[in-house]
Design a protein around this motif. Structure first.
Motif, mmCIF file in Angstrom:
data_model
loop_
_atom_site.group_PDB
_atom_site.id
_atom_site.type_symbol
_atom_site.label_atom_id
_atom_site.label_comp_id
_atom_site.label_asym_id
_atom_site.label_seq_id
_atom_site.Cartn_x
_atom_site.Cartn_y
_atom_site.Cartn_z
ATOM 1 N N TYR A 121 -18.439 -17.971 -9.286
ATOM 2 C CA TYR A 121 -18.945 -17.784 -7.745
ATOM 3 C C TYR A 121 -20.180 -17.200 -7.846
ATOM 4 N N TYR A 122 -20.924 -17.499 -6.729
ATOM 5 C CA TYR A 122 -22.228 -17.061 -6.273
ATOM 6 C C TYR A 122 -21.858 -15.386 -6.039
ATOM 7 N N GLU A 123 -22.800 -14.406 -6.372
ATOM 8 C CA GLU A 123 -22.769 -13.386 -6.210
ATOM 9 C C GLU A 123 -24.099 -12.762 -5.440
ATOM 10 N N PRO A 124 -24.077 -11.548 -4.837
ATOM 11 C CA PRO A 124 -25.176 -10.998 -4.063
ATOM 12 C C PRO A 124 -26.460 -11.159 -5.144
ATOM 13 N N SER A 125 -26.225 -10.866 -6.416
ATOM 14 C CA SER A 125 -27.649 -10.832 -7.295
ATOM 15 C C SER A 125 -28.278 -12.215 -7.387
ATOM 16 N N ASP A 126 -27.697 -13.421 -6.843
ATOM 17 C CA ASP A 126 -28.089 -14.502 -7.082
ATOM 18 C C ASP A 126 -29.044 -14.993 -5.870
ATOM 19 N N PHE A 127 -29.004 -14.109 -4.741
ATOM 20 C CA PHE A 127 -29.909 -14.576 -3.723
ATOM 21 C C PHE A 127 -31.145 -13.802 -3.744
ATOM 22 N N THR A 128 -31.954 -14.342 -4.094
ATOM 23 C CA THR A 128 -33.503 -13.847 -3.979
ATOM 24 C C THR A 128 -34.527 -14.805 -3.085
ATOM 25 N N ILE A 129 -35.484 -14.252 -2.597
ATOM 26 C CA ILE A 129 -36.449 -14.931 -1.592
ATOM 27 C C ILE A 129 -36.867 -16.246 -2.631
ATOM 28 N N GLY A 130 -36.826 -17.364 -1.956
ATOM 29 C CA GLY A 130 -37.363 -18.710 -2.815
ATOM 30 C C GLY A 130 -36.275 -19.289 -3.850
ATOM 31 N N SER A 131 -35.014 -18.470 -4.046
ATOM 32 C CA SER A 131 -34.242 -19.215 -4.783
ATOM 33 C C SER A 131 -33.396 -20.209 -4.065
ATOM 34 N N THR A 132 -32.919 -21.234 -4.885
ATOM 35 C CA THR A 132 -32.073 -22.411 -4.435
ATOM 36 C C THR A 132 -30.701 -22.250 -4.528
ATOM 37 N N ILE A 133 -29.663 -22.421 -3.638
ATOM 38 C CA ILE A 133 -28.360 -22.214 -3.291
ATOM 39 C C ILE A 133 -27.759 -23.574 -3.227
ATOM 40 N N GLU A 134 -26.901 -24.177 -4.141
ATOM 41 C CA GLU A 134 -26.089 -25.311 -3.893
ATOM 42 C C GLU A 134 -24.706 -25.186 -3.531
ATOM 43 N N VAL A 135 -24.671 -25.593 -2.217
ATOM 44 C CA VAL A 135 -23.411 -25.491 -1.660
ATOM 45 C C VAL A 135 -22.868 -26.815 -1.430
ATOM 46 N N PHE A 136 -21.766 -27.277 -2.232
ATOM 47 C CA PHE A 136 -21.141 -28.475 -2.105
ATOM 48 C C PHE A 136 -21.724 -29.688 -2.159
ATOM 49 N N GLY A 137 -23.052 -29.712 -2.898
ATOM 50 C CA GLY A 137 -23.953 -30.925 -3.050
ATOM 51 C C GLY A 137 -25.109 -30.805 -2.175
ATOM 52 N N HIS A 138 -25.031 -29.701 -1.266
ATOM 53 C CA HIS A 138 -26.192 -29.497 -0.358
ATOM 54 C C HIS A 138 -27.163 -28.351 -0.920
ATOM 55 N N ARG A 139 -28.424 -28.495 -1.133
ATOM 56 C CA ARG A 139 -29.356 -27.487 -1.627
ATOM 57 C C ARG A 139 -30.023 -26.698 -0.546
ATOM 58 N N PHE A 140 -30.249 -25.416 -0.645
ATOM 59 C CA PHE A 140 -30.587 -24.522 0.404
ATOM 60 C C PHE A 140 -31.469 -23.612 -0.401
ATOM 61 N N ILE A 141 -32.798 -23.407 0.423
ATOM 62 C CA ILE A 141 -33.758 -22.492 -0.095
ATOM 63 C C ILE A 141 -33.739 -21.269 0.681
ATOM 64 N N ILE A 142 -33.763 -20.078 -0.030
ATOM 65 C CA ILE A 142 -33.841 -18.813 1.000
ATOM 66 C C ILE A 142 -35.189 -18.439 1.304
ATOM 67 N N THR A 143 -35.243 -18.425 2.602
ATOM 68 C CA THR A 143 -36.616 -18.235 3.184
ATOM 69 C C THR A 143 -36.716 -16.871 3.764
ATOM 70 N N ASP A 144 -35.854 -16.132 3.993
ATOM 71 C CA ASP A 144 -35.658 -14.742 4.672
ATOM 72 C C ASP A 144 -34.452 -14.093 4.612
ATOM 73 N N ALA A 145 -34.613 -12.737 4.989
ATOM 74 C CA ALA A 145 -33.093 -11.836 4.576
ATOM 75 C C ALA A 145 -33.442 -10.789 5.944
ATOM 76 N N ASP A 146 -32.179 -10.558 6.214
ATOM 77 C CA ASP A 146 -32.070 -9.286 7.127
ATOM 78 C C ASP A 146 -32.343 -8.006 6.550
ATOM 79 N N GLU A 147 -33.002 -6.919 7.384
ATOM 80 C CA GLU A 147 -33.275 -5.771 6.955
ATOM 81 C C GLU A 147 -32.116 -5.004 5.939
ATOM 82 N N TYR A 148 -30.947 -5.295 6.392
ATOM 83 C CA TYR A 148 -29.587 -4.681 6.215
ATOM 84 C C TYR A 148 -29.448 -5.287 4.541
ATOM 85 N N VAL A 149 -29.920 -6.339 4.230
ATOM 86 C CA VAL A 149 -29.870 -6.765 2.827
ATOM 87 C C VAL A 149 -30.526 -5.717 1.713
ATOM 88 N N LEU A 150 -31.999 -5.476 2.428
ATOM 89 C CA LEU A 150 -32.899 -4.714 1.701
ATOM 90 C C LEU A 150 -32.406 -3.259 1.443
#
Length: 630
Positions: free
Chosen positions: A480-509
């Motif tokens: 499964y996906y973990e928080p370490s897999d989410f970086t700015i510009g990375s691609t996340i594949e969710v059930f055949g749909h691809r998403f690109i991370i463009t921004d994050a909340d300040e709480y993430v930092l």
């Protein structure tokens, strides 16, 4: 006599007028006790002299001696009084006696002799009669008469110990007791009181009881086998065999463990089935009731209807006997075949003594354990999460997969939010923005699309909260996906749909920096690099413009814009968001000034130049979000 004259003949003067010669009363009762007192008047009521001596003084004069010569006379000490209940406490006279009781309802006895003990208590002259209890006598024995004073006759007299002696008949309440003996204390006491004790007599026994104690003559044993003798010899002696009834030839048949009981007292056989817990059978205690089982029948006419009649001794040539049962032998009892595989110790001793058999090796009848078929887990069908679907294969009633309660409590309400863009060849999907929420309590992901007016796409919940596997993972070993897999510009594949991370909340930092040891350095650095331009702008604003001056600047800019030609604010905002493809909130300075000129924003004024300088993070980019606040 006259005063001072002795009461002697010639000194008395008789009064001829005196007619009363009675004496005064000197006896009286006080508080229920009789006592004597001195007379208050003389004979005939004459007055008594005052100097007359009292009775005590007269007694002293009688006992007083010559004290001048011999001294005072010593009085003897009075005898000490001891009451009867103290003198005779726990002193009892005991007599052995018997009485005759008529028996009118029995043909074997006309009377009955009952032996009793008569107890006389010297302290209060009471008596009681006790009969010793005899086991299985059928009589009410024990205390026949309670302790009390026993009346002797109709005149009110009671029995006294002086009325008791050996060899006499004592009638108490219509029943005559014969006293035949007594104990040593009773004999010594009666003789000390001057009573001659009669010689003891023999205690009479009950004739019917003596007859029952006479041994019965043993009958002569006949030469032929006697069933009664067999019963007396082998009563409560049972041979026990352990057998198996093979019923596999019938539908739903099985191997039934049974116990065969052979009763030596009457040569009967009983079969009981051994039931186990949850064996699926009705718990009938007896498979075959106790009865004699035929082994060989007499040849008879086949047309005789014997199927509905009972079997008699004339129809049976041979019955089952102990010699027909042995370990390893198969016997047929009423149409059922039993294999005997063992017996108990008493049965072994019986066969060893009577038949000389010494081999009692049990037969192994245990079933061979079935080979365990490995459980094959079917492939994942795509419904729900694999852990939840796996429970349907492990049990008939599936249970929800166990959760990490400690992790849920520690990370409750902790959510990492990212802004993602949909990677799609469809032109309408290029400007769609989504909020990806990662729940740290159970590692689930939820995607939400903020609704945009007049976009033609209905926003709202895009993906409900669930676990998302990485591409290339198998259902048997999901990753499964973990928080370490989410970086700015990375691609996340969710059930055949691809998403690109463009921004994050300040709480993430903040969360990644607090727990930097749990995440890769590349992930933390990616988020830091993304927030670095914003941090520079904030530092520049806080260092160059105080907060009060910044607020005053925004107020002055708003006043100046009201003096110019008004423009459509919503279209102005949409234009900035349209040219910001990545959604970072920054635009090139040339592009920013071009849009301002399109909407006739006076960027050449001094106040707007100051505001643009404030929103510029470097020489090439401008933070249009801070500019739009004005």
């Amino acid at each position: 006599p006259g005063p001072g004259l002795p009461f002697l003949p010639g000194c008395a003067i008789k009064d001829p007028t005196k007619t009363s010669f009675h004496r005064s009363q000197t006896l009286d009762f006080k508080n229920g006790y009789a006592f004597s007192r001195l007379p208050r008047e003389g004979v005939g009521g004459e007055a008594l002299f005052a100097n007359q001596l009292s009775q005590d003084e007269l007694d002293d004069l009688c006992t007083k001696g010559a004290t001048l010569t011999y001294g005072q006379v010593k009085r003897p000490a009075p005898s000490r009084f001891t009451p009867a209940f103290v003198a005779y406490d726990k002193k009892v006279l005991k007599f052995d006696a018997y009485f005759m009781e008529e028996v009118a309802i029995s043909a074997e006895e006309n009377y009955r002799i009952r032996q009793v003990g008569i107890y006389y208590y010297l302290e209060d002259d009471s008596m009681c009669i006790i009969e010793p209890k005899v086991k299985n006598s059928g009589l009410l024995q024990g205390k026949l008469m309670r302790r009390h004073r026993v009346p002797k006759n109709e005149h009110g007299d009671y029995y006294h110990w002086k009325d008791l002696n050996l060899g006499i008949d004592l009638t108490i309440y219509g029943r005559t007791y014969r006293l035949v003996n007594c104990d040593s204390f009773t004999k010594v006491f009666l003789e000390s009181q001057g009573i001659v004790v009669n010689p003891p007599e023999e205690l009479v026994s009950d004739p019917y009881t003596e007859q029952r104690r006479t041994p019965v003559q043993k009958p002569i044993v006949p030469a032929s086998p006697d069933p009664f003798r067999q019963f007396l010899t082998y009563d409560t002696k049972v041979l026990r065999f352990y057998a198996i009834w093979d019923d596999t030839n019938c539908a739903f048949g099985d191997h039934h463990p049974c116990i065969i009981h052979y009763f030596l007292a009457d040569d009967t056989v009983e079969v009981r089935e051994v039931h186990k817990r949850n064996d699926g059978r009705d718990p009938f205690p007896v498979l075959m009731r106790r009865q004699r089982l035929p082994k060989v029948f007499v040849d008879k006419n086949k047309n005789f209807p014997s199927c509905v009649l009972e079997i008699t001794d004339h129809e049976v040539q041979e019955w089952y006997s102990p010699k027909d049962f042995a370990i390893g032998k198969t016997v047929t009892l009423l149409g059922r075949t039993f294999l005997i595989y063992d017996c108990d110790k008493f049965t072994q001793d019986f066969y060893r003594e009577k038949y000389g058999i010494t081999d009692f090796q049990p037969v192994d009848v245990n079933k061979k354990p079935l080979e365990k078929v490995p459980q094959v887990i079917p492939p994942y069908n795509g419904f729900g999460i694999p852990e939840d679907s796996l429970q349907n294969c492990l049990s008939l009633f599936p249970k929800p997969p166990r959760k990490d309660i400690v992790k849920m409590l520690e990370n409750n309400l902790k959510v990492l939010r990212y802004q993602v863009a949909l990677e799609s060849p469809v032109p309408e999907d290029k400007n769609r923005r989504f909020i990806l929420s990662y729940f740290l309590s159970d590692d689930t992901i939820g995607i939400y699309e903020p609704p945009v007016r007049n976009s033609g796409i209905r926003g709202g919940k895009y993906l409900k909260r669930t676990k998302v596997t990485k591409p290339g993972s198998t259902p048997e070993n999901p990753i499964y996906y973990e928080p370490s897999d989410f970086t700015i510009g990375s691609t996340i594949e969710v059930f055949g749909h691809r998403f690109i991370i463009t921004d994050a909340d300040e709480y993430v930092l903040n969360y990644l920096e607090r727990n930097a040891e749990s995440f890769p350095a590349a992930t933390v650095q990616s988020i830091r690099d993304h927030f670095l331009p914003r941090k520079v702008v904030v530092e520049t604003a806080s260092s160059g413009f105080p907060k009060k001056d910044l607020d005053d600047l925004i107020v002055e800019v708003q006043k100046e814009l009201k003096l110019h030609k008004p423009f459509n604010t919503r279209q102005f905002h949409e234009a900035f968001h349209h040219f910001d493809k990545e959604g970072s909130g920054f635009l090139e300075k040339a592009r920013f000034l071009t849009l301002c000129d399109r909407f006739n924003v006076p960027t050449s004024t001094i106040l707007l130049k100051k505001l643009i300088d404030y929103c510029s993070c470097d020489e090439d980019k401008v933070n249009y979000r801070d500019f739009l606040r004005a």
